[in-house]
Structures are given as structure tokens and as C-alpha cells.
Design a protein around this motif. Sequence first.
Motif, PDB file in Angstrom:
ATOM      1  N   LEU A 109     -11.034  21.886-107.885  1.00 51.41           N
ATOM      2  CA  LEU A 109     -11.136  20.420-107.914  1.00 51.41           C
ATOM      3  C   LEU A 109     -12.235  19.963-106.950  1.00 51.41           C
ATOM      4  CD1 LEU A 109      -9.595  17.912-109.122  1.00 51.41           C
ATOM      5  CD2 LEU A 109      -8.346  17.828-106.960  1.00 51.41           C
ATOM      6  N   ALA A 110     -12.287  20.614-105.773  1.00 50.63           N
ATOM      7  CA  ALA A 110     -13.278  20.221-104.755  1.00 50.63           C
ATOM      8  C   ALA A 110     -14.707  20.468-105.240  1.00 50.63           C
ATOM      9  CB  ALA A 110     -13.022  20.975-103.446  1.00 50.63           C
ATOM     10  N   ALA A 112     -15.626  20.641-108.327  1.00 48.37           N
ATOM     11  CA  ALA A 112     -15.871  19.739-109.468  1.00 48.37           C
ATOM     12  C   ALA A 112     -16.315  18.361-108.966  1.00 48.37           C
ATOM     13  CB  ALA A 112     -14.614  19.618-110.325  1.00 48.37           C
ATOM     14  N   GLY A 113     -15.837  17.982-107.785  1.00 45.94           N
ATOM     15  CA  GLY A 113     -16.184  16.669-107.239  1.00 45.94           C
ATOM     16  C   GLY A 113     -17.302  16.726-106.211  1.00 45.94           C
ATOM     17  N   SER A 114     -17.974  17.890-106.110  1.00 48.51           N
ATOM     18  CA  SER A 114     -19.029  18.014-105.095  1.00 48.51           C
ATOM     19  C   SER A 114     -20.400  17.668-105.681  1.00 48.51           C
ATOM     20  CB  SER A 114     -19.056  19.444-104.542  1.00 48.51           C
ATOM     21  OG  SER A 114     -19.596  20.309-105.526  1.00 48.51           O
ATOM     22  N   LYS A 115     -21.358  17.416-104.814  1.00 47.36           N
ATOM     23  CA  LYS A 115     -22.724  17.096-105.267  1.00 47.36           C
ATOM     24  C   LYS A 115     -23.378  18.292-105.942  1.00 47.36           C
ATOM     25  CE  LYS A 115     -24.979  13.591-102.480  1.00 47.36           C
ATOM     26  NZ  LYS A 115     -25.888  13.450-101.347  1.00 47.36           N
ATOM     27  N   GLY A 116     -23.091  19.484-105.376  1.00 46.95           N
ATOM     28  CA  GLY A 116     -23.787  20.690-105.839  1.00 46.95           C
ATOM     29  C   GLY A 116     -23.286  21.242-107.168  1.00 46.95           C
ATOM     30  N   GLY A 117     -22.083  20.862-107.598  1.00 46.13           N
ATOM     31  CA  GLY A 117     -21.490  21.451-108.792  1.00 46.13           C
ATOM     32  C   GLY A 117     -21.074  22.888-108.530  1.00 46.13           C
ATOM     33  N   ALA A 118     -20.773  23.645-109.592  1.00 39.99           N
ATOM     34  CA  ALA A 118     -20.337  25.033-109.369  1.00 39.99           C
ATOM     35  C   ALA A 118     -20.582  25.912-110.575  1.00 39.99           C
ATOM     36  CB  ALA A 118     -18.858  25.066-109.032  1.00 39.99           C
ATOM     37  N   GLU A 132     -20.706  12.667-104.200  1.00 45.26           N
ATOM     38  CA  GLU A 132     -19.448  13.427-104.241  1.00 45.26           C
ATOM     39  C   GLU A 132     -18.260  12.473-104.365  1.00 45.26           C
ATOM     40  OE1 GLU A 132     -19.367  15.734-100.568  1.00 45.26           O
ATOM     41  OE2 GLU A 132     -17.929  14.281 -99.772  1.00 45.26           O
ATOM     42  N   ILE A 133     -17.136  13.011-104.881  1.00 49.45           N
ATOM     43  CA  ILE A 133     -15.942  12.182-105.065  1.00 49.45           C
ATOM     44  C   ILE A 133     -14.922  12.611-104.014  1.00 49.45           C
ATOM     45  CG2 ILE A 133     -14.155  11.507-106.722  1.00 49.45           C
ATOM     46  CD1 ILE A 133     -16.134  12.276-108.941  1.00 49.45           C
ATOM     47  N   ALA A 134     -14.688  11.713-103.048  1.00 48.44           N
ATOM     48  CA  ALA A 134     -13.913  12.090-101.853  1.00 48.44           C
ATOM     49  C   ALA A 134     -12.500  12.566-102.191  1.00 48.44           C
ATOM     50  CB  ALA A 134     -13.869  10.912-100.882  1.00 48.44           C
ATOM     51  N   TRP A 135     -11.787  11.871-103.102  1.00 50.77           N
ATOM     52  CA  TRP A 135     -10.382  12.247-103.361  1.00 50.77           C
ATOM     53  C   TRP A 135     -10.285  13.635-103.992  1.00 50.77           C
ATOM     54  CZ3 TRP A 135      -8.589  13.645-108.111  1.00 50.77           C
ATOM     55  CH2 TRP A 135      -9.297  13.210-109.240  1.00 50.77           C
ATOM     56  N   MET A 136     -11.365  14.056-104.720  1.00 48.94           N
ATOM     57  CA  MET A 136     -11.315  15.387-105.333  1.00 48.94           C
ATOM     58  C   MET A 136     -11.522  16.481-104.286  1.00 48.94           C
ATOM     59  SD  MET A 136     -13.415  14.678-108.859  1.00 48.94           S
ATOM     60  CE  MET A 136     -13.133  16.180-109.770  1.00 48.94           C
ATOM     61  N   ARG A 137     -12.202  16.121-103.203  1.00 51.82           N
ATOM     62  CA  ARG A 137     -12.517  17.129-102.185  1.00 51.82           C
ATOM     63  C   ARG A 137     -11.425  17.252-101.122  1.00 51.82           C
ATOM     64  NH1 ARG A 137     -17.014  19.536-102.326  1.00 51.82           N
ATOM     65  NH2 ARG A 137     -17.149  19.822-100.082  1.00 51.82           N
ATOM     66  N   ALA A 138     -10.628  16.170-100.958  1.00 54.97           N
ATOM     67  CA  ALA A 138      -9.672  16.141 -99.840  1.00 54.97           C
ATOM     68  C   ALA A 138      -8.637  17.274 -99.847  1.00 54.97           C
ATOM     69  CB  ALA A 138      -8.992  14.770 -99.800  1.00 54.97           C
ATOM     70  N   PRO A 139      -7.948  17.557-100.972  1.00 56.72           N
ATOM     71  CA  PRO A 139      -6.866  18.573-100.898  1.00 56.72           C
ATOM     72  C   PRO A 139      -7.357  19.970-100.500  1.00 56.72           C
ATOM     73  CG  PRO A 139      -6.739  17.315-102.958  1.00 56.72           C
ATOM     74  CD  PRO A 139      -8.049  16.970-102.316  1.00 56.72           C
ATOM     75  N   ALA A 140      -8.662  20.245-100.676  1.00 61.37           N
ATOM     76  CA  ALA A 140      -9.178  21.582-100.341  1.00 61.37           C
ATOM     77  C   ALA A 140      -9.155  21.848 -98.839  1.00 61.37           C
ATOM     78  CB  ALA A 140     -10.597  21.752-100.881  1.00 61.37           C
ATOM     79  N   ALA A 141      -8.894  20.797 -98.041  1.00 56.49           N
ATOM     80  CA  ALA A 141      -8.808  20.997 -96.584  1.00 56.49           C
ATOM     81  C   ALA A 141      -7.722  22.026 -96.246  1.00 56.49           C
ATOM     82  CB  ALA A 141      -8.511  19.668 -95.894  1.00 56.49           C
ATOM     83  N   TRP A 142      -6.724  22.165 -97.125  1.00 60.16           N
ATOM     84  CA  TRP A 142      -5.609  23.097 -96.843  1.00 60.16           C
ATOM     85  C   TRP A 142      -5.706  24.387 -97.654  1.00 60.16           C
ATOM     86  CZ3 TRP A 142      -4.407  17.789 -97.646  1.00 60.16           C
ATOM     87  CH2 TRP A 142      -4.148  17.120 -96.457  1.00 60.16           C
ATOM     88  N   HIS A 143      -6.842  24.594 -98.343  1.00 60.61           N
ATOM     89  CA  HIS A 143      -6.985  25.791 -99.196  1.00 60.61           C
ATOM     90  C   HIS A 143      -6.728  27.081 -98.408  1.00 60.61           C
ATOM     91  CE1 HIS A 143      -8.712  28.551-102.173  1.00 60.61           C
ATOM     92  NE2 HIS A 143      -9.472  29.052-101.213  1.00 60.61           N
ATOM     93  N   GLY A 144      -7.400  27.236 -97.280  1.00 58.01           N
ATOM     94  CA  GLY A 144      -7.282  28.479 -96.500  1.00 58.01           C
ATOM     95  C   GLY A 144      -5.862  28.685 -95.983  1.00 58.01           C
ATOM     96  N   GLU A 145      -5.282  27.615 -95.410  1.00 63.06           N
ATOM     97  CA  GLU A 145      -3.914  27.718 -94.856  1.00 63.06           C
ATOM     98  C   GLU A 145      -2.921  28.095 -95.963  1.00 63.06           C
ATOM     99  OE1 GLU A 145      -6.081  25.511 -94.116  1.00 63.06           O
ATOM    100  OE2 GLU A 145      -6.143  25.283 -91.933  1.00 63.06           O
ATOM    101  N   MET A 146      -3.037  27.414 -97.108  1.00 66.88           N
ATOM    102  CA  MET A 146      -2.102  27.719 -98.207  1.00 66.88           C
ATOM    103  C   MET A 146      -2.329  29.138 -98.728  1.00 66.88           C
ATOM    104  SD  MET A 146      -1.595  24.166-100.325  1.00 66.88           S
ATOM    105  CE  MET A 146      -3.288  24.015-100.852  1.00 66.88           C
ATOM    106  N   GLY A 147      -3.597  29.577 -98.705  1.00 68.78           N
ATOM    107  CA  GLY A 147      -3.906  30.947 -99.131  1.00 68.78           C
ATOM    108  C   GLY A 147      -3.222  31.963 -98.230  1.00 68.78           C
TER     109      GLY A 147
END
Length: 179
Positions: A109-110, A112-118, A132-147
Motif C-alpha cells: 500500500l505504501a 502504491a501511494g509513493s511518488k516513486g511507484g514500484a 505521495e498519498i499520506a494515508w497510504m504510506r502511514a500504516p507501513a510505519a509498523w511493517h518492521g515491528e509486525m514482521g
Amino acid sequence: MPNLTDSPLRYGIVSRWLHWGMAALFAAQFLSAAAHWALPRENALRELLWGYHPSLGAALFLLVLLRGVWGLANIQRRPAHVGKLGRAAIAGHMAIYALMVIVPAVRILAVAGSKGGASFFGITVFPAREAEIAWMRAPAAWHGEMGWILALLVLGHIAMAVFWHHLVRRDDTLKRMAR
Ligand code: HEM
Ligand code: HEM
């Protein structure tokens, strides 16, 4: 005639391939995350292992969706989980499934909402965008911890399967996934 579907006595070929194939891929994914966390920047091994992390993560995301659909299609004939420990095992498996979906999903999701694309495996899936779309990038803040939480759950899962079921109780739990 090989058993493609699950039965109350054992998991079928498709479930076993998905389980062990994905277990191997998850091992590679956690290895790349561990190298990212532990090794200094510009270390050659870290770069090598990190190079496949996003694409392998995206592949695991598609595989877990497939596995979930297959699991639901087989739910009535899967080996039963009885008693308190059985209900705890189901809860543990559900938690692992939830994180197997959420951990890659928040990162996808992050990007997908970034300037650079993927791009995944060299294929552009999300083109670059102007802002960039801020709400799409926000949940990725916990990606590493949840991993890492997923990694801990998996370690507990392996300990239960190998030590508790196979070595202490000597029951068929490991065999019904293994053979
Ligand atoms: C099931 C799949 C995945 C697992 C288990 C996983 C696991 C992890 C873990 C444990 C970390 C923390 C590493 C550290 O502490 O340095 C991490 C970081 C990272 N992952 Fe993943 N990952 C997965 C999928 C993805 C995907 C699909 C992408 C990109 C689209 C991605 C991109 C990143 C990035 C950029 C970081 C560094 C920044 C951060 O910690 O959020 N990962 N991943
Ligand atoms: C050496 C590694 C592993 C061993 C020995 C192992 C063992 C097992 C066994 C014996 C079962 C059947 C349990 C039952 O019927 O109650 C099972 C199921 C399961 N395992 Fe593992 N496992 C391993 C790695 C993993 C990994 C890496 C993951 C996920 C990241 C995982 C996720 C699951 C899930 C979600 C189930 C529930 C059945 C399904 O829907 O596939 N396992 N595992």
C-alpha cells in the motif's frame, strides 16, 4: 491417486506444498530482514539479501491469498483441532495468517501511494505519481515491528510442532503435515 485435497487424517498435497514452500520462502524473507537490521549499510551481503526483499514479499502476499482460499475451500475436511489446546492452535494459526497478509499489505500500500511507484520482479506494478498519498504510506510505519512479531509467532509455532507434539506428546500433528 494422490490426495490433492485435505482429509481429516492429513493435509493434502496442495496444502503441504503451500505450507513447506512458503516456509522456505519465509525463511529467506526473514534472513533478508535480519541482514537489513544487523549489518552495516553498504555491506555486500546486506545488499545481496535486501535486493529480493520487496519482490519476494509481494510474491508471498499473493501466495498467502491463494493459500487462504484453498484453506477455506478445504475447511470442512481438514484435520480437527479439539479441546483447549486445539482452540489455542486455531487462534495461533489465525494470528499467523493475519500477519502473513497485513505485513506485506501495508508495505505494498505504501509503495502504491509513493511518488516513486514500484516494480516487482522487474515489472512496474505501480507507476510514479506526482504527489505521495499520506494515508497510504502511514500504516507501513509498523511493517518492521509486525514482521518481527510474525517471526516470533512462527518460532513458537515450530517449537509447538516439533518439541511439544512430535517429541513430548509423540502424536500425529507433524506427520499429518509432513508426509
Ligand atoms: C511477508 C512478507 C514480508 C515480511 C515477513 C517482511 C519483514 C520485514 C521485517 C522484519 C523488516 C524489518 C527489518 C529491520 O528491522 O531492519 C522489514 C523491513 C522492510 N521491508 Fe519487509 N517484509 C515483507 C514484505 C515486504 C514488501 C512486500 C516490501 C515492499 C513492497 C517490503 C519492504 C520493506 C522495507 C522498505 C523495509 C525497511 C523499512 C521498514 O522497516 O519498514 N517488505 N520487512
Ligand atoms: C520448520 C518449520 C515448520 C514446522 C515444523 C511446521 C509445522 C506445522 C504443522 C505440523 C502444522 C499442522 C498443525 C495442525 O494441524 O495443527 C502446521 C500448520 C501451519 N503452519 Fe507450520 N510449520 C513450520 C513453518 C511454518 C511457517 C514458516 C509458517 C508461516 C510463516 C507456518 C504457518 C502455518 C499455518 C498457518 C498452519 C495452519 C495450516 C495451514 O493453513 O496451512 N508454518 N505447521
